[in-house]
Scaffold this active site. Structure first.
Site, PDB file in Angstrom:
ATOM      1  N   ASN A 226       8.185  -1.854  -9.592  1.00 26.23           N
ATOM      2  CA  ASN A 226       8.888  -2.848  -8.773  1.00 26.23           C
ATOM      3  C   ASN A 226       8.813  -4.207  -9.438  1.00 26.23           C
ATOM      4  O   ASN A 226       8.280  -4.332 -10.541  1.00 26.23           O
ATOM      5  CB  ASN A 226       8.296  -2.879  -7.352  1.00 26.23           C
ATOM      6  N   ASP A 295       4.888   3.108  -2.838  1.00 23.00           N
ATOM      7  CA  ASP A 295       4.691   3.946  -1.647  1.00 23.00           C
ATOM      8  C   ASP A 295       4.809   5.424  -2.004  1.00 23.00           C
ATOM      9  O   ASP A 295       4.265   6.284  -1.323  1.00 23.00           O
ATOM     10  CB  ASP A 295       5.736   3.587  -0.580  1.00 23.00           C
ATOM     11  N   LYS A 305       9.160  13.970 -22.992  1.00 27.73           N
ATOM     12  CA  LYS A 305      10.288  13.173 -22.498  1.00 27.73           C
ATOM     13  C   LYS A 305      11.331  14.082 -21.835  1.00 27.73           C
ATOM     14  O   LYS A 305      11.726  15.093 -22.424  1.00 27.73           O
ATOM     15  CB  LYS A 305      10.907  12.417 -23.678  1.00 27.73           C
ATOM     16  N   ASP A 322      -2.427   5.143   1.156  1.00 25.21           N
ATOM     17  CA  ASP A 322      -2.317   3.746   1.564  1.00 25.21           C
ATOM     18  C   ASP A 322      -3.689   3.075   1.396  1.00 25.21           C
ATOM     19  O   ASP A 322      -4.625   3.345   2.157  1.00 25.21           O
ATOM     20  CB  ASP A 322      -1.829   3.646   3.017  1.00 25.21           C
ATOM     21  N   ILE A 323      -3.784   2.239   0.393  1.00 27.38           N
ATOM     22  CA  ILE A 323      -5.083   1.631   0.049  1.00 27.38           C
ATOM     23  C   ILE A 323      -5.581   0.733   1.189  1.00 27.38           C
ATOM     24  O   ILE A 323      -6.728   0.817   1.626  1.00 27.38           O
ATOM     25  CB  ILE A 323      -4.959   0.802  -1.258  1.00 27.38           C
ATOM     26  N   PHE A 339      -0.482  -7.762   2.909  1.00 26.35           N
ATOM     27  CA  PHE A 339       0.774  -8.479   2.714  1.00 26.35           C
ATOM     28  C   PHE A 339       1.884  -7.592   3.264  1.00 26.35           C
ATOM     29  O   PHE A 339       1.722  -6.376   3.351  1.00 26.35           O
ATOM     30  CB  PHE A 339       1.028  -8.763   1.228  1.00 26.35           C
ATOM     31  N   LYS A 353       2.736  -3.482  10.836  1.00 27.54           N
ATOM     32  CA  LYS A 353       1.742  -3.156   9.795  1.00 27.54           C
ATOM     33  C   LYS A 353       0.357  -3.668  10.201  1.00 27.54           C
ATOM     34  O   LYS A 353      -0.648  -3.007   9.984  1.00 27.54           O
ATOM     35  CB  LYS A 353       2.164  -3.764   8.447  1.00 27.54           C
ATOM     36  N   LYS A 357      -2.120  -0.554  10.628  1.00 26.63           N
ATOM     37  CA  LYS A 357      -3.131  -0.438   9.566  1.00 26.63           C
ATOM     38  C   LYS A 357      -4.456  -1.074   9.986  1.00 26.63           C
ATOM     39  O   LYS A 357      -5.382  -1.166   9.189  1.00 26.63           O
ATOM     40  CB  LYS A 357      -2.610  -1.085   8.271  1.00 26.63           C
TER      41      LYS A 357
HETATM   42  O1  PMT Z   1       3.525 -10.510  -7.627  1.00 27.02           O
HETATM   43  P1  PMT Z   1       4.539 -11.595  -7.331  1.00 27.02           P
HETATM   44  O2  PMT Z   1       5.730 -11.538  -8.243  1.00 27.02           O
HETATM   45  O3  PMT Z   1       3.888 -12.951  -7.286  1.00 27.02           O
HETATM   46  O4  PMT Z   1       5.130 -11.335  -5.866  1.00 27.02           O
HETATM   47  C1  PMT Z   1       4.297 -11.410  -4.759  1.00 27.02           C
HETATM   48  C2  PMT Z   1       4.529 -10.257  -3.782  1.00 27.02           C
HETATM   49  C3  PMT Z   1       5.933 -10.354  -3.197  1.00 27.02           C
HETATM   50  C4  PMT Z   1       4.354  -8.913  -4.516  1.00 27.02           C
HETATM   51  C5  PMT Z   1       3.404 -10.370  -2.684  1.00 27.02           C
HETATM   52  O5  PMT Z   1       3.530 -11.606  -2.056  1.00 27.02           O
HETATM   53  C6  PMT Z   1       3.524  -9.236  -1.674  1.00 27.02           C
HETATM   54  O6  PMT Z   1       4.276  -9.275  -0.734  1.00 27.02           O
HETATM   55  N1  PMT Z   1       2.721  -8.142  -1.890  1.00 27.02           N
HETATM   56  C7  PMT Z   1       2.793  -6.917  -1.103  1.00 27.02           C
HETATM   57  C8  PMT Z   1       3.969  -6.115  -1.547  1.00 27.02           C
HETATM   58  C9  PMT Z   1       4.082  -4.808  -0.779  1.00 27.02           C
HETATM   59  O7  PMT Z   1       3.896  -3.773  -1.359  1.00 27.02           O
HETATM   60  O8  PMT Z   1       4.339  -4.954   0.490  1.00 27.02           O
HETATM   61  P2  PMT Z   1       4.530  -3.698   1.537  1.00 27.02           P
HETATM   62  O9  PMT Z   1       5.076  -4.322   2.749  1.00 27.02           O
HETATM   63  O10 PMT Z   1       5.296  -2.592   0.878  1.00 27.02           O
HETATM   64  O11 PMT Z   1       3.041  -3.179   1.754  1.00 27.02           O
HETATM   65  C10 PMT Z   1       2.230  -3.657   2.800  1.00 27.02           C
HETATM   66  C11 PMT Z   1       0.802  -3.749   2.382  1.00 27.02           C
HETATM   67  O12 PMT Z   1       0.287  -2.439   2.123  1.00 27.02           O
HETATM   68  C12 PMT Z   1       0.555  -4.564   1.123  1.00 27.02           C
HETATM   69  O13 PMT Z   1      -0.622  -5.329   1.323  1.00 27.02           O
HETATM   70  C13 PMT Z   1       0.309  -3.507   0.054  1.00 27.02           C
HETATM   71  O14 PMT Z   1      -0.583  -3.966  -0.958  1.00 27.02           O
HETATM   72  C14 PMT Z   1      -0.341  -2.389   0.870  1.00 27.02           C
HETATM   73  N2  PMT Z   1      -0.146  -1.035   0.341  1.00 27.02           N
HETATM   74  C15 PMT Z   1       1.095  -0.479   0.246  1.00 27.02           C
HETATM   75  C16 PMT Z   1       1.223   0.826  -0.220  1.00 27.02           C
HETATM   76  C17 PMT Z   1       0.074   1.525  -0.597  1.00 27.02           C
HETATM   77  N3  PMT Z   1       0.144   2.766  -1.062  1.00 27.02           N
HETATM   78  N4  PMT Z   1      -1.131   0.965  -0.477  1.00 27.02           N
HETATM   79  C18 PMT Z   1      -1.270  -0.303  -0.031  1.00 27.02           C
HETATM   80  O15 PMT Z   1      -2.394  -0.815   0.064  1.00 27.02           O
END
Ligand code: PMT
Length: 418
Positions: A226, A295, A305, A322-323, A339, A353, A357
Site C-alpha cells: 500500500n 488485511d 516467477k 489482526d495485530i 489508527f 474499530k 478491537k
Molecule cells: O505512513 P504514512 O505515509 O505517513 O501514512 C500514515 C498512515 C495513513 C499509514 C497512518 O496515519 C495510518 O492511518 N495507519 C493505519 C493504516 C491502516 O492500516 O488503517 P486500517 O484502518 O486499515 O487499520 C486499523 C488499525 O488496525 C491500524 O492501527 C492498523 O495498524 C491495524 N491493523 C490492521 C490490520 C492488521 N492485520 N493488523 C493491524 O494491527
C-alpha cells in the site's frame, strides 16, 4: 502554533514549548547546491529573533556569495581558519564559544565525514571540534551518496556523539535523480532548532510503535502493498523519544532513517510484523499501531516467477492476523492506540474499530484525499476514546505526532490513576 500552545496549556503536564529567542546561532554552510536554501534559513532565524553568524567552507562560496549571508545575517561572514581573527575579529575558539547552537546546513557528505572522524582542516570542521554547544546537521547530497554505507556509518557515529541530524527529504534532486537526499526545508530546520517539543510526559515508559506498509509476496519478484511511507509512525517514534520513552519501532519497508536512540526492528510481511509486535508488546506500557498492515495476503507464494498465461488470473487471499486486536487481548495489555485510515464514514468506522478491537484510543485519518494521509508531509487526525474525542488539525506530521503523543500520555495517565 497558537493552537499548540493552547493544547499545552490545557494539559496537566508541563510547559511544553520554549522558544529559544535571542539565541546565538552559528550556521555552517558547506558546498552544495542546497546552500541557496540556507540564505532563507538565515532570514527565518533572524525573523525569530536569533542572532546569526555564518561560516562558509571554500566550496560553499562557489555556490553562493558570502555577501548574501553578510547582508542577511547582519554580521561579517567567516571563511578562513588561519586569519579568522583578522577577518572578523573573532577566532575559531571565540566563535565556538559565542554559539548557543551550531547548525551545519547544508552538510555535504564531505563535511559529515570530516566531523565524524574529527578532522579539522578548515574553519567549519575546526569549529565542530571546538563546539561545546548542541550541534545540528542538515545533510544534503545525491541519494546514492546518502544511502552509501560509509555515509550512514558516519551519520550513526555523529548521532552517537550527540549530534542531532535533521534528516534529508525525498524528492527530485539538482542532479536530476529522485530520492532521499534533499536538504530539509528552511522552515522545518528553523522549527527543529527553535522549538523544544515536549516535556518528558512518557518518561521511563516502554513504547512500541508500528510504522510503514507491509509487503505480501506473490512470487520472488512481486508483492501486494500500500501507499504508506512510514512518515507518521517514524514521527511518532521521534516524539515518543523526545517525551522520554524507551521506544521500539517495528517498521515495514520504508525509505526513512530511524530516529535517534530507537530500537528498530525491520520486517517485511504482515506475518513478520505480527511476530515482532507480539514478542515486544507484553513488555510495553503503550502500543501505537500506525502501520498500514495488509488485511489480506496471498494464500500461497510461488517459489518461481509466475508466468504470464491466461487473459485473466485469480489470486486467492487470506486474512492476516489482526495485530492491534491481538495486542489489546493480552492478559495485561499495554495502553493500545490504533489508527483508522478511511476514505469514507471516518467517524463511524473509527468508532467501530475502537469498540470491536477493544482499544484505548483510535486516531482516524482520511486517506486518498489531496491533503494528508499516505505519503504526505502533513496529516490531520480525529482521535476517539471511550469517553471523548479530539480533533488535531492538518499540520506537519512531526508536530501532529507530538500532539498525539501528548494526548496518549494524558489518557494513559488518566487510565492508570482511576
Ligand atoms: O505512513 P504514512 O505515509 O505517513 O501514512 C500514515 C498512515 C495513513 C499509514 C497512518 O496515519 C495510518 O492511518 N495507519 C493505519 C493504516 C491502516 O492500516 O488503517 P486500517 O484502518 O486499515 O487499520 C486499523 C488499525 O488496525 C491500524 O492501527 C492498523 O495498524 C491495524 N491493523 C490492521 C490490520 C492488521 N492485520 N493488523 C493491524 O494491527
Amino acid at each position: 502554533m497558537e493552537e499548540f500552545f493552547q493544547t499545552c496549556h490545557n494539559t496537566t503536564f508541563y510547559s511544553f514549548l520554549s522558544m529559544t529567542i535571542n539565541k546565538h546561532i552559528l550556521v555552517g554552510v558547506s558546498g552544495g547546491i542546497a546552500a541557496y536554501k540556507s540564505a532563507e534559513l538565515v532570514r527565518l532565524l533572524r525573523k525569530q529573533g536569533c542572532e546569526v553568524r555564518v561560516v562558509m567552507t571554500e566550496s560553499a562560496t562557489q555556490f553562493i556569495s558570502p555577501l548574501t549571508f553578510q547582508a542577511l545575517s547582519g554580521n561579517p561572514v567567516h571563511t578562513e581558519l588561519l586569519n579568522a581573527d583578522a577577518e572578523t575579529a573573532m577566532s575559531h575558539i571565540s566563535l565556538a564559544r559565542w554559539a548557543d547552537v551550531l547548525l551545519i546546513a547544508p552538510a555535504t557528505a564531505n563535511i559529515i565525514a570530516k566531523c565524524s572522524h574529527g578532522l579539522a582542516n578548515d574553519l567549519l570542521s575546526t569549529l565542530y571540534l571546538a563546539a561545546e554547544c548542541p550541534v545540528y546537521i542538515a545533510p544534503a547530497m545525491n541519494q546514492a551518496m546518502w544511502h552509501k554505507t560509509v555515509t550512514q556509518e558516519n551519520i550513526a557515529k555523529l548521532k552517537a556523539h550527540g549530534v542531532t541530524i535533521i534528516n534529508p527529504e525525498q524528492g527530485e534532486q539538482a542532479c536530476g535523480e529522485t530520492g532521499l537526499g534533499r536538504m530539509s526545508e528552511p522552515a522545518t530546520i528553523c522549527e527543529r532548532l527553535l522549538v523544544q517539543p515536549i516535556a518528558p510526559c512518557l518518561q521511563g515508559l516502554r513504547v512500541l510503535i508500528s510504522a510503514g506498509p507491509t509487503r505480501e509476496p506473490l512470487d520472488p519478484v512481486r508483492y501486494i502493498t500500500n501507499r504508506s511511507s512510514g512518515k507518521m509512525g517514524y514521527a511518532l517514534a521521534r516524539a515518543a523519544v523526545q517525551a522520554g520513552a524507551k521506544v521500539t519501532l517495528v517498521s515495514g519497508p520504508v525509505n526513512l532513517v530511524a530516529p535517534d536512540s530507537v530500537e528498530l526492528l525491520q520486517v517485511e510481511t504482515a506475518a513478520q510484523m505480527y511476530e515482532a509486535v507480539m514478542a515486544q508488546a507484553p513488555y510495553c506500557e503503550l502500543y501505537i499501531g500506525a502501520a498500514a498492515v495488509a488485511d489480506y495476503s496471498p494464500i500461497t507464494t510461488e517459489s518461481q516467477k509466475i508466468k504470464k498465461q491466461a487473459r485473466q488470473t485469480t489470486i486467492i487471499l487470506q486474512k492476516t492476523n489482526d495485530i492491534l486486536a491481538t495486542v489489546s487481548q493480552l492478559n495485561t495489555p499495554p495502553f493500545t492506540v490504533g489508527f483508522a485510515a478511511e476514505t469514507d464514514n471516518l467517524e463511524s468506522y473509527a468508532q467501530k474499530k475502537l469498540h470491536e478491537k477493544n482499544l484505548d484510543m483510535i486516531a482516524a485519518n482520511w486517506v486518498g484525499r489531496e491533503q494528508g494521509g499516505f505519503d504526505s508531509e502533513q496529516n490531520a487526525l480525529q482521535v476517539f476514546w471511550k469517553t471523548g474525542q479530539k480533533t488535531l488539525a492538518m499540520m506537519d506530521k512531526t508536530k501532529l505526532a507530538e500532539q498525539l503523543i501528548l494526548l496518549c500520555a494524558e489518557r494513559f495517565n488518566e487510565k492508570n490513576t482511576t
